[in-house]
Scaffold this active site. Structure first.
Site, PDB file in Angstrom:
ATOM      1  N   GLY A 100      -7.374   4.166   3.787  1.00  0.00           N
ATOM      2  CA  GLY A 100      -7.703   2.945   2.673  1.00  0.00           C
ATOM      3  C   GLY A 100      -8.998   3.206   2.072  1.00  0.00           C
ATOM      4  N   ASN A 125      -3.459   9.837  -6.680  1.00  0.00           N
ATOM      5  CA  ASN A 125      -2.483  10.539  -6.594  1.00  0.00           C
ATOM      6  C   ASN A 125      -1.155   9.846  -6.497  1.00  0.00           C
ATOM      7  OD1 ASN A 125      -3.523  13.351  -6.601  1.00  0.00           O
ATOM      8  ND2 ASN A 125      -4.494  12.540  -4.998  1.00  0.00           N
ATOM      9  N   ASP A 158      -0.165   5.024   0.769  1.00  0.00           N
ATOM     10  CA  ASP A 158      -0.579   6.083   2.028  1.00  0.00           C
ATOM     11  C   ASP A 158      -0.362   5.478   3.462  1.00  0.00           C
ATOM     12  OD1 ASP A 158      -1.130   8.224   0.439  1.00  0.00           O
ATOM     13  OD2 ASP A 158      -3.082   7.221  -0.037  1.00  0.00           O
ATOM     14  N   SER A 208      -5.307   5.495  -4.134  1.00  0.00           N
ATOM     15  CA  SER A 208      -4.946   6.920  -4.395  1.00  0.00           C
ATOM     16  C   SER A 208      -4.760   7.255  -5.920  1.00  0.00           C
ATOM     17  CB  SER A 208      -4.111   7.456  -3.553  1.00  0.00           C
ATOM     18  OG  SER A 208      -3.767   8.792  -3.934  1.00  0.00           O
ATOM     19  N   ASP A 261      -1.371  -0.654   6.168  1.00  0.00           N
ATOM     20  CA  ASP A 261      -1.816   0.107   7.408  1.00  0.00           C
ATOM     21  C   ASP A 261      -3.062   0.239   8.096  1.00  0.00           C
ATOM     22  OD1 ASP A 261      -2.301   2.002   5.353  1.00  0.00           O
ATOM     23  OD2 ASP A 261      -2.150   3.572   6.953  1.00  0.00           O
ATOM     24  N   ASP A 297       0.970  -1.023   0.010  1.00  0.00           N
ATOM     25  CA  ASP A 297      -0.042   0.077  -0.207  1.00  0.00           C
ATOM     26  C   ASP A 297       0.983   1.080  -0.037  1.00  0.00           C
ATOM     27  OD1 ASP A 297      -2.329   1.652   0.499  1.00  0.00           O
ATOM     28  OD2 ASP A 297      -1.652   1.756   2.600  1.00  0.00           O
ATOM     29  N   ARG A 353     -11.714   8.159  -2.262  1.00  0.00           N
ATOM     30  CA  ARG A 353     -12.294   9.594  -2.075  1.00  0.00           C
ATOM     31  C   ARG A 353     -13.642   9.843  -1.724  1.00  0.00           C
ATOM     32  NH1 ARG A 353     -10.162  13.005  -6.871  1.00  0.00           N
ATOM     33  NH2 ARG A 353      -8.427  11.859  -6.384  1.00  0.00           N
TER      34      ARG A 353
END
Ligand code: BG6
Ligand code: MG
Length: 218
Positions: free
Chosen positions: A46, A120, A11, A118, A172, A9, A49
């Site tokens: 996780g 991003n 983020d 994400s 996480d 992952d 958006r």
């Protein structure tokens, strides 16, 4: 099990962008006059958006306040704030132990991928200057079912050419651990706030990632 791949992952695992997600949502929530704090932010880890925005609305009893189009546009507004904030990221923001861990895995012939929902993620990896450490980076725009669905982890395994049981997922977030288990992979949880399924290997931070320990577990 013979370990062939590590699927990360982004983020909260490769870097701590949760603080920027928090600040960007907080800015939007303040503008809308809604309550938002670190505890609510935990629930967004996780989560996609638009679903994150839905959670904020639920916490404010405001789910019916906006049309789908308005929700989309407000979530995009948060993303504009977020995009501006992450431009501050540098390689110093890579979490402790990540580069040595991946470097050792790769020198042992292990392939590495990124499974982040994400949109991003490519920009964050570019700013951290670690794109070259990965053999495959999943395209969040193509993911139909977000975590806890296994889709993104299965996509990474398939792209690398390995069976799920030859891969380990590192996460996480609770939704991410569920996604890894549903994919039929072993999970490593980094500082996960466990509310349901427990990770197979529980670590407090990325500094505890140890290639030999993980290999022996398999
Ligand atoms: C996840 C983050 O990695 O990506 C979530 O943990 C975030 O907090 C999600 O909402 C989607 O990210 P983005 O950048 O596409 O809004
Ligand atoms: Mg995460």
């Amino acid at each position: 099990m013979s370990l062939k791949a590590l699927i990360f992952d982004l983020d909260g695992v490769l870097t701590d962008t949760a603080k920027y997600h928090y600040l960007a949502w907080k800015k939007l929530a303040d503008e809308l006059g809604y309550y938002f704090d670190e505890d609510i932010n935990e629930l967004l880890k996780g989560v996609s958006r638009i679903n994150s925005f839905e959670i904020i609305l639920q916490k404010n009893n405001a789910t019916d306040k906006f049309t789908s189009e308005e929700k989309e546009s407000l979530a995009n507004k948060k993303n504009e704030y977020y995009k501006e904030m992450i431009e501050q990221l540098t390689p110093d923001d890579i979490l402790d132990g990540i580069v040595p861990f991946i470097t050792e895995a790769r020198s042992n012939g292990i392939k590495c991928a990124v499974a982040s929902i994400s949109k991003n993620a490519p920009r964050v990896l570019q700013l951290l200057k670690i794109e070259d450490l990965f053999d495959y980076i999943a395209d969040a725009a193509l993911v139909k079912k977000p975590k806890p669905d296994p889709e993104i982890f299965l996509t990474c395994a398939e792209a690398l050419g390995f069976a799920p049981n030859e891969c380990i997922g590192i996460e996480d977030a609770q939704a991410g651990i569920e996604s890894i288990h549903s994919a039929g992979m072993i999970s490593v949880g980094i500082n996960v706030m466990i509310t349901s399924v427990k990770p197979d290997i529980i670590l407090k931070s990325t500094a505890e990632l140890d290639f030999n320990m993980i290999k022996e577990f398999c």
